[in-house]
Design a protein around this motif. Structure first.
Motif, short mmCIF file in Angstrom:
data_model
loop_
_atom_site.label_atom_id
_atom_site.label_comp_id
_atom_site.label_asym_id
_atom_site.label_seq_id
_atom_site.Cartn_x
_atom_site.Cartn_y
_atom_site.Cartn_z
N LYS A 103 35.74 -124.42 35.72
CA LYS A 103 36.80 -125.21 36.35
C LYS A 103 38.19 -124.61 36.19
CE LYS A 103 34.30 -129.51 36.09
NZ LYS A 103 34.25 -130.87 35.61
N SER A 104 38.35 -123.58 35.35
CA SER A 104 39.70 -123.09 35.06
C SER A 104 39.93 -121.61 35.33
CB SER A 104 40.05 -123.39 33.60
OG SER A 104 39.20 -122.63 32.75
N ASN A 105 38.93 -120.86 35.75
CA ASN A 105 39.11 -119.41 35.85
C ASN A 105 38.94 -118.86 37.26
OD1 ASN A 105 36.36 -119.61 36.14
ND2 ASN A 105 35.86 -118.11 34.58
N TYR A 106 39.18 -119.67 38.26
CA TYR A 106 38.97 -119.23 39.64
C TYR A 106 39.71 -117.93 39.98
CZ TYR A 106 38.85 -118.90 44.66
OH TYR A 106 38.68 -118.42 45.93
N PRO A 107 40.98 -117.77 39.63
CA PRO A 107 41.66 -116.53 40.03
C PRO A 107 40.97 -115.26 39.52
CG PRO A 107 43.28 -118.15 39.34
CD PRO A 107 41.93 -118.71 38.99
N ALA A 108 40.58 -115.23 38.27
CA ALA A 108 39.92 -114.05 37.72
C ALA A 108 38.53 -113.87 38.33
CB ALA A 108 39.82 -114.16 36.20
N TRP A 109 37.79 -114.97 38.47
CA TRP A 109 36.44 -114.91 39.06
C TRP A 109 36.50 -114.40 40.50
CZ3 TRP A 109 34.55 -117.66 43.29
CH2 TRP A 109 33.18 -117.52 43.54
N SER A 110 37.40 -114.97 41.30
CA SER A 110 37.45 -114.58 42.71
C SER A 110 37.87 -113.13 42.87
CB SER A 110 38.38 -115.50 43.51
OG SER A 110 39.72 -115.36 43.10
N ARG A 111 38.80 -112.69 42.05
CA ARG A 111 39.23 -111.28 42.12
C ARG A 111 38.07 -110.36 41.75
NH1 ARG A 111 41.82 -107.38 44.50
NH2 ARG A 111 42.72 -105.87 43.10
N SER A 112 37.34 -110.72 40.71
CA SER A 112 36.21 -109.91 40.26
C SER A 112 35.14 -109.81 41.35
CB SER A 112 35.62 -110.53 38.99
OG SER A 112 34.54 -109.80 38.52
N VAL A 113 34.82 -110.93 41.98
CA VAL A 113 33.82 -110.95 43.05
C VAL A 113 34.31 -110.14 44.25
CG1 VAL A 113 32.66 -112.45 44.73
CG2 VAL A 113 32.74 -113.10 42.31
N GLN A 114 35.57 -110.30 44.61
CA GLN A 114 36.11 -109.55 45.74
C GLN A 114 36.05 -108.04 45.50
OE1 GLN A 114 40.04 -110.96 46.80
NE2 GLN A 114 39.34 -113.07 46.91
N LEU A 115 36.37 -107.63 44.28
CA LEU A 115 36.30 -106.20 43.96
C LEU A 115 34.88 -105.68 44.10
CD1 LEU A 115 38.67 -105.97 40.87
CD2 LEU A 115 39.04 -104.97 43.14
N TYR A 116 33.92 -106.46 43.60
CA TYR A 116 32.52 -106.06 43.69
C TYR A 116 32.10 -105.93 45.16
CZ TYR A 116 27.47 -106.25 43.66
OH TYR A 116 26.15 -105.97 43.89
N LEU A 117 32.41 -106.96 45.95
CA LEU A 117 31.99 -106.95 47.36
C LEU A 117 32.68 -105.84 48.15
CD1 LEU A 117 31.83 -110.77 48.06
CD2 LEU A 117 29.92 -109.18 47.73
N ARG A 118 33.95 -105.60 47.87
CA ARG A 118 34.64 -104.51 48.56
C ARG A 118 33.99 -103.18 48.20
NH1 ARG A 118 40.28 -103.33 46.83
NH2 ARG A 118 40.37 -105.58 46.71
N GLY A 119 33.64 -103.01 46.93
CA GLY A 119 32.98 -101.79 46.50
C GLY A 119 31.62 -101.59 47.15
N GLN A 120 30.96 -102.69 47.52
CA GLN A 120 29.66 -102.62 48.17
C GLN A 120 29.78 -102.60 49.69
OE1 GLN A 120 26.87 -102.13 46.49
NE2 GLN A 120 28.05 -102.17 44.60
N GLY A 121 31.00 -102.71 50.20
CA GLY A 121 31.20 -102.75 51.65
C GLY A 121 30.74 -104.07 52.26
N LYS A 122 30.77 -105.15 51.49
CA LYS A 122 30.25 -106.45 51.96
C LYS A 122 31.29 -107.57 51.92
CE LYS A 122 26.20 -104.63 52.39
NZ LYS A 122 25.67 -104.36 53.71
#
Length: 181
Positions: free
Chosen positions: A26-45
């Motif tokens: 409930k409190s870490n959305y900014p870090a979580w979303s950035r981490s997921v975005q980096l992963y997906l960008r790295g995978q081209g997805k």
């Protein structure tokens, strides 16, 4: 940040892995979303969460659907179980992403903004090392940039200034008025 530990792939698309070492709570959305975005960008997805799905009548839809189902699963695995349970029955990874953003980003959540400002103005070094204190300080500053991004528009600046006043006032009321936040 994203710490993938992978081996196999699905249909030669993207690795089956943990997309983030950070589990959404409930409190870490900014870090979580950035981490997921980096992963997906790295995978081209990244477009799976930023764009609408293709038309089911298109020839590429089946492949897209297969990859999107895997991505939905990975997104849910990167969340605390209580949060993931509410995401399982959404139709696409984009729908999961948008629901998580709506519920946990806090961008229009005055309570979350108040909490971040309070933490920012009260953070102290204490017994921690200077580097740990600095890391926490910078992290809070970055969260403030998410909730109140720099702007040159007077209306945005006025809204942010008013939110700062309200959050500081509410924070100063004390515990008996906590429910107002």
């Amino acid at each position: 940040m994203a710490v993938p530990s992978t081996s196999s792939t699905v249909s030669g698309s993207f690795p089956v892995t943990s997309m983030s070492s950070i589990k959404l709570d409930k409190s870490n959305y900014p870090a979580w979303s950035r981490s997921v975005q980096l992963y997906l960008r790295g995978q081209g997805k990244l477009t799976f969460i930023t764009s609408d799905p293709p038309n089911p009548k298109e020839s590429s839809y089946d492949k897209w659907s297969q990859e999107d189902a895997l991505l939905q699963s990975l997104l849910c695995q990167s969340m605390e179980p209580k949060i993931a349970t509410h995401m399982l029955f959404l139709d696409t990874s984009r729908a999961v992403w948008l629901r998580a953003e709506t519920l946990y980003s806090g961008t229009n959540n005055l309570t979350r903004i108040c909490d971040v400002y309070t933490d920012f103005f009260t953070v102290k070094r204490g017994e921690r090392s200077v580097s740990e204190y600095y890391s926490d300080f910078v992290g809070l500053f970055e969260q403030l940039d998410i909730y109140h991004p720099p702007s040159t528009y007077l209306a945005v600046l006025a809204k942010q200034k008013n939110e700062l006043r309200v959050t500081h006032f509410l924070d100063g009321l004390g515990r008996e008025f906590l429910s107002l936040r």
